[in-house]
Enzyme design. Sequence first.
Site, PDB file in Angstrom:
ATOM      1  CD  GLU A  19      -2.742  -0.962  -0.190  1.00 39.25           C
ATOM      2  OE1 GLU A  19      -2.927   0.120  -0.760  1.00 39.25           O
ATOM      3  OE2 GLU A  19      -3.065  -2.066  -0.685  1.00 39.25           O
ATOM      4  N   GLY A  20       1.966   1.220  -0.694  1.00 41.67           N
ATOM      5  CA  GLY A  20       2.845   2.392  -0.779  1.00 41.67           C
ATOM      6  C   GLY A  20       3.919   2.333   0.281  1.00 41.67           C
TER       7      GLY A  20
END
Lengths: 599, 599
Positions: free
Chosen positions: B442-443
């Site tokens: 998620e980044g």
Amino acid sequence: MAFNNPLVSDRNVGFLLYEVFDVEALCRLPAYAEHTRETFDLVLSNARKFARDVIFPTYKPMDGEPARLENGGIKVHPTMKALYPKLVEQGTVAATRPYEVGGQQLPHTVASLSALYGMAANLSAVGYLGLTAGAAHLIEAFGDDELRSTMMTRMYSGEWTGTMALTEPQAGSSLTDVKTRATPTPHGHYIVQGNKVFISGGDHDLTANIVHLALARIDGAPPGIRGVSLFAIPKKRLEGGKLVPNDVHCAGAFHKMGWRGIPSIALNFGENGDCHGWLVGQPHRGIAHMFQMMNEARLMIGMNAIATASVAYHEALEYARTRPQGRPLGSKDPALPQVPIVEHADVRRMLLRQKAIVEGALSLGVQTARYADVAAHGETPEQRRRALLLLDMMTPVVKSFPAEKGFEANVLAVQVHGGYGYTSEYLPEAWLRDQKLNSIHEGTTCMHSMDLLGRKVLADQGAALRMLGEEIASAVARASAAGVSADLTAAVDRAAGVVGDLTMHLAGLGMGGKVDEMMRHSVDYLDLFSTVAVAWQWLLQAAVAREGLAASRGPAAFYEGKLCAAEYWIRTELPRIDHLASLCRGGEDSYARMAPEWF
Amino acid sequence: MAFNNPLVSDRNVGFLLYEVFDVEALCRLPAYAEHTRETFDLVLSNARKFARDVIFPTYKPMDGEPARLENGGIKVHPTMKALYPKLVEQGTVAATRPYEVGGQQLPHTVASLSALYGMAANLSAVGYLGLTAGAAHLIEAFGDDELRSTMMTRMYSGEWTGTMALTEPQAGSSLTDVKTRATPTPHGHYIVQGNKVFISGGDHDLTANIVHLALARIDGAPPGIRGVSLFAIPKKRLEGGKLVPNDVHCAGAFHKMGWRGIPSIALNFGENGDCHGWLVGQPHRGIAHMFQMMNEARLMIGMNAIATASVAYHEALEYARTRPQGRPLGSKDPALPQVPIVEHADVRRMLLRQKAIVEGALSLGVQTARYADVAAHGETPEQRRRALLLLDMMTPVVKSFPAEKGFEANVLAVQVHGGYGYTSEYLPEAWLRDQKLNSIHEGTTCMHSMDLLGRKVLADQGAALRMLGEEIASAVARASAAGVSADLTAAVDRAAGVVGDLTMHLAGLGMGGKVDEMMRHSVDYLDLFSTVAVAWQWLLQAAVAREGLAASRGPAAFYEGKLCAAEYWIRTELPRIDHLASLCRGGEDSYARMAPEWF
């Protein structure tokens, strides 16, 4: 993997040995008179070739399938069985030992660097030999002729292996509480009974025998640490020229998150009352004797930690140089090709931090190995004493800093690899798992912080600390002369003063009876001390890099990288010491006040 | 294990909900009018009982034997197969969704805390449901009636699961470079062809079908991020009321170091040209739509990270309270019994640091969940706008801080366990392995630092940052009124000023065209911002603890612990921001200058 990981930078090893620490000067000492730069280079080139071609390919299979317990004994991985005789053939077990015991009388300065390649290639595989070396050295130093001829010789030759067997289930790090018992017999040996845990290499099927250098209490010994003796307890004993079982049993294997190529086991001595042990050295002096092996093991753990961070750093560097992803800030045109991720500032930050940790710690490790050589073989008693004090003081630092910051470097190597770094299709996650042990075994980071602050920096009325101040001052002078930026030399000079002042202040608390207050932030003190020591080493490397650039000694890129890493450490990491000093000094006491039931 | 790990502290959950964040006030909003403290408590007590009794026992077996690829499909652990219907029965997939789509319309403030227990018990097991919830919500928000009735309903009920399918092998985090293609047909669906990697829950044998919410480019779409659309691509498609294969293939499974109960796979769409996908929302608006799921996932990852640190903290606390080893400083008498290790200052330091991270992050997470509730259902447009700005700004912080510092907490939990912590006979090493993913998926932390500094703090002319200043000022006022030490309130007040001044300075650089310089230390900026945000939350908790003590609301020990942890964070951790600010401001540029060939 198409990429051939170099494990350790050869250029950096040459830089440290010949440019920073002038290892050739050691050849002027009688003990090292038969060595030359050529013999050192031969040792190093053998070690790196063997590590890259033979050892490294064994790492992944051994991590994937740990040694296992079968019918009461440990079966190692078939790859390890094939590797062991080749490892022995390299002659590293007795590399630093004297010619008369079969060694090569190699300076630690060189031996520790040549060993680094093997550690980076497969730390578990070479672990069997490192333990054997330390155990045999205990017998060499304190054992009688009988033990030396029956056990030590076979251990140095790799025919048998050795272990250190200290920890017991109820005692952990508290060696005061060792309970294993040794009952004298009229036949020269003792009958031993007790249980040990976390014995690395404590059982295996690599060699015909294993000798455990174990702590035990002779019947009637005084309680506490001064009643503990050192014994050699073989898995099998020689009777009439034959090896017979010695009532030593593998009681179980621990399933470790890393170091999966070398088993850690629970060991029972004397389940049937027939375990023979032989006293090594003086009765009740076991801890003092064992400190020889513990100190060697601590430096070895430090080098293991550096090696584990080094191999991961090189892997991350190669990945960053070859993996295209994203585009520079402010250039979002999707028609342009993606750039290698090393172009992104934060990826370079993560790589430079790894380099600063790996090469800073390694420089300190080599510095300390050089102290060990001079402590043993220096020309004058004063030189030997000075080197010994510095060696002793640096031991907890060389053990802990690479373990703690090396772990951070290993985490960054995973992060550079992104999602792939989290998978076992790539190796960084395995090295991260390996590294975690280094802050735990051979004394936790906290124990080393207490050793440093409670003993080492205060030794001999603070002589070691004064000597460190002199060493740093000499590096500052060399750096100034070489033209290193004044802000860097000033920062390191000032940092040495912070360490000195803080230590005086804390020592004053201790002498005033406020030992709890003195020791409360010992881990912060260790962090501060290590950060300064590594900054000293970076300043020294920066000085030599400037000298190298001025003299046009080879390609500039290497020296430019050294200067950049020195700047990074001194400008980014060193300033943390002011906050750490204020914690140590102010005695921030939240956790001291935190009652167990308040959590 | 005889010890029943509570996973999460019930007392702390009650403290946050009812004493710190007054969740009952939310019941005055029309959306939550049918809820009361009683319904909240019922949800919580079900969740914790189910997590402790049913989910937690599944964790170790699933970690030990990951889901595996067999005949082109993923087989999950039998334990997971048995658990899944029970998990669905708990009704958590649609917990926060409106009554009309089958949800319970529960505030996120409560739902995120009740979900925390399941995450702490077995983050992989509940991961299937979390992904399904986010995927179904995308269809709810942007899909047409047909997709809502065929897919969303089955997903919210747990009959089918969902995934997010963004990443591609050549693109990684660079969604600009997504290449999966979607060709329109006259039948309403598109023909999809492409490859995705790292798809969590991307295949399994738990349910009859899986719906992938995937990014792809419609033929002829503009290049770059503005040409990417969102599609629902089921593993099997409904034809004549029957599920038939939709040309979606599992091309391989990644072997992960943690999260081993949920597979992460490579997914091929349309190997045979027969993969049907349905457009969700507007063409070319896929990234904008997907941000709904990405933001939800980011908050979920943050809570996962908190949960993973929480369960390990409780395990370490119990170990420290019950494991005897060593004696107090200066009391070495071996005749005295050993003390539990919680008596040693450094063990308490490690535990208090874990508590400060876990409970500080959780407080920030609940604060942010409350913003989400008010952003969706607040009374006035101005209240909703304010809450939305704060929610958006805090999202990268709530995602990253628990991932980075939670990992540190997990490492400390291993360290507290000593040698045992390194073995899989104990659980902390598994939680450490799980936690590492949270700074990557998620980044990465770097991407969130750029989101925070490059977008969020500057949004709406800095309105969000001003509002944060007001929130902190109000916590400072509450703390002063409650009698919290003036040095703590002053430190937090000053820290808010540091954030504001630094942000203005960096924004000025950006507006002056020096974007590289502005962003160079974005990770340090995120660290600084997070440290201040958590200090704000600790000050708030300290204020409420003082109020609780003054009002004699229950046992004092809990409140004393809160005060101690607040002091620890604000006195020990918050002062780091000055150094971080000086790095950000001074633009220390070593790694910017470091050329790739200098490493």
